[in-house]
Scaffold this motif. Structure first.
Motif, PDB file in Angstrom:
ATOM      1  N   GLU A 248       0.758  -1.270   0.168  1.00  0.00           N
ATOM      2  CA  GLU A 248      -0.020  -0.092   0.165  1.00  0.00           C
ATOM      3  C   GLU A 248       0.820   1.073   0.169  1.00  0.00           C
ATOM      4  O   GLU A 248       0.497   2.231  -0.538  1.00  0.00           O
ATOM      5  CB  GLU A 248      -0.953   0.131   1.176  1.00  0.00           C
ATOM      6  N   GLU A 249       1.906   1.316   0.842  1.00  0.00           N
ATOM      7  CA  GLU A 249       2.966   2.358   0.976  1.00  0.00           C
ATOM      8  C   GLU A 249       3.421   2.730  -0.426  1.00  0.00           C
ATOM      9  O   GLU A 249       3.428   3.843  -0.802  1.00  0.00           O
ATOM     10  CB  GLU A 249       3.762   2.262   1.917  1.00  0.00           C
ATOM     11  N   THR A 252       0.822   4.550  -2.447  1.00  0.00           N
ATOM     12  CA  THR A 252       0.613   5.764  -2.156  1.00  0.00           C
ATOM     13  C   THR A 252       1.669   6.582  -2.742  1.00  0.00           C
ATOM     14  O   THR A 252       1.617   7.812  -3.305  1.00  0.00           O
ATOM     15  CB  THR A 252       0.582   5.855  -0.565  1.00  0.00           C
ATOM     16  N   ARG A 253       2.818   6.124  -2.586  1.00  0.00           N
ATOM     17  CA  ARG A 253       4.115   7.086  -3.310  1.00  0.00           C
ATOM     18  C   ARG A 253       3.869   7.294  -4.826  1.00  0.00           C
ATOM     19  O   ARG A 253       4.246   8.106  -5.308  1.00  0.00           O
ATOM     20  CB  ARG A 253       5.327   6.287  -2.752  1.00  0.00           C
TER      21      ARG A 253
END
Length: 482
Positions: A248-249, A252-253
């Motif tokens: 997920e990170e 997002t990035r």
């Protein structure tokens, strides 16, 4: 830092390369049968394409594998780069050539590294060995580190004594003792704890597998025709084959990077990384020693120098084209003066010679300035202050000047011809110099400065002419008496 004897003392002499390195080391894992499409070059310089495995490289005797490098990053690319990395992994398992009882690869004695480099050069061909050595030896050090880590995981036991007894068969006893001793020190345990803690921060793994970033970037460049920037490369290498992200990170990035990419157009610069690009805006500035999403080799300091030059090239590209056009136009005008010179070099009086030099200056002064020189072009060239100061009633163009000079002349003097030639050379030099200054620096000199320079240059040149019996007086005297 305490160093082991093997780190400070030269190694014993070993057998010749031709007889010692024709098979993988015993400690090396079983070579895979994957074949790389590469080129080999023999001792006579003949190049041939081949499909070889990493095991086949050991058998090469009179030929070498050609390694291709990226021109911008100086990193190996293509199948030859992959083959080099795979073969270095096998070479790093040779504990006789590369002992495991060292604490820091940077402190390994120069004799050991020189021997390893000689072995590598016996199998691989580099376009510039001096330039490529740094990268290759750094990659070899990383492979040696992997070997030490693998041996430790496979043979470590509960305490130091049990680990010493569990020595691998192909590792010399002295090396194993030093290696185990270092691993059981408090200093190494603290370093291991720190490294373990740092590894937990790596929550966005890439999907490149064993392929290096340089090879992956080269594949993307071949596929898209454009070198991906770090933001594009991050998105590409964190996206799974099904289109989802590794976490997920990372998603997002990637969304933040995509937004910035849409706002900032790269054009055709093809710059892989800069210190203030979209990636840096999302992930923060670089730390010393490495550049994220670029791979082994480039550092922030090197990136600054390279990107500064690249940006200047991009920013000045339009000006370069305009300058080339301007130079071409001026060159055509100079060529057109070749006939003009023939008309001038004839029988002229000293007064006409001086008048011609001023007319020539007027013609050049009336050439419009290029739009990027930041010098306003006068609406009426005949009213140009520069031209008016040189000649009260200047001619409109070069053709008018040529017609004026070609008028019938009275009282021709033999001194005129040799005087006009240096006048022409000096005038064209000074005026061409003035035009270049105006184009490149947007600074212009008044006519009085150019005329004073022309006068000084003519005095110096005419004084240097040797005496001749064909003239009753000197050329310099002729100029100021007629």
């Amino acid at each position: 830092m305490d160093f082991m004897d093997s780190e400070t003392q030269p190694p014993d002499d070993s057998p010749h390369l031709e007889t010692s390195f024709n098979a993988p080391p015993p400690l090396a894992p079983e070579c895979k049968s994957f074949k790389w499409k590469i080129q080999v070059i023999d001792s006579e310089g003949s190049v041939e394409g081949k499909m070889v495995t990493s095991k086949d490289v050991w058998k090469l005797q009179s030929s070498k594998v050609i390694v291709h490098f990226d021109e911008n990053s100086s990193q190996p690319i293509g199948d030859s780069g992959g083959l080099l990395g795979s073969w270095l992994g096998q070479l790093s398992n040779d504990v006789n050539l590369l002992p495991i009882n060292y604490s820091d690869w940077r402190m390994v004695n120069i004799h050991t590294k020189r021997k390893a480099w000689d072995v590598i050069q016996s199998k691989f061909w580099f376009d510039d060995p001096t330039m490529r050595k740094g990268y290759v030896m750094s990659a070899l050090g990383s492979r040696c580190k992997d070997v030490k880590l693998r041996l430790w995981k496979e043979h470590k036991r509960n305490d130091q004594l049990q680990t010493l007894q569990n020595r691998p068969n192909n590792v010399p006893e002295e090396q194993w003792e030093h290696f185990v001793h270092m691993r059981f020190t408090e200093k190494w345990k603290k370093m291991q704890e720190r490294n373990t803690k740092n590894q937990k921060k790596h929550t966005m793994p890439h999907v490149c597998g064993r392929k290096s970033f340089s090879r992956k970037r080269n594949d993307i460049t071949i596929r898209t025709g454009k070198t991906p920037c770090r933001a594009e490369f991050f998105i590409e290498t964190r996206t799974k084959p099904d289109g989802s992200f590794v976490c997920e990170e990372a998603k997002t990035r990637a969304e933040a990077l995509t937004t910035l990419l849409n706002q900032n157009s790269h054009g055709t610069s093809n710059v892989a990384a800069t210190l203030d690009d979209e990636f840096a805006q999302v992930f923060g500035p670089e730390r010393p020693g490495r550049v994220r999403c670029v791979g082994r080799g480039p550092t922030p300091s090197k990136l600054v120098r390279r990107c500064t030059a690249t940006r200047q090239e991009v920013d000045n590209s339009e000006m370069v084209v305009a300058l080339q056009t301007q130079v071409k136009e001026l060159s055509n005008q100079v060529k057109g003066m070749s006939t003009f010179i023939q008309q001038i070099i004839g029988t002229s009086t000293g007064e006409q010679a001086r008048a011609w030099a001023a007319s020539f200056a007027v013609a050049f002064a009336n050439i419009p300035n290029p739009p990027f020189a930041n010098i306003p072009t006068p609406s009426n060239p005949n009213q140009e202050p520069f031209a008016a100061e040189v000649w009260i009633s200047p001619q409109a163009d070069l053709h008018s000047v040529a017609a004026w000079i070609n008028q019938p002349r009275i009282n021709a003097d033999a001194h005129a011809t040799p005087v006009i030639k240096p006048y022409f050379q000096s005038a064209i030099y000074l005026l061409w110099k003035e035009r270049n200054v105006r184009v490149f620096t947007a600074v212009s000199s008044p006519s009085s400065v150019i005329l004073a320079s022309l006068d000084r240059m003519m005095r110096d040149r005419l004084l240097s002419y040797p005496a001749s019996s064909s003239f009753s007086s000197s050329l310099l005297l002729f100029i100021f008496l007629v």
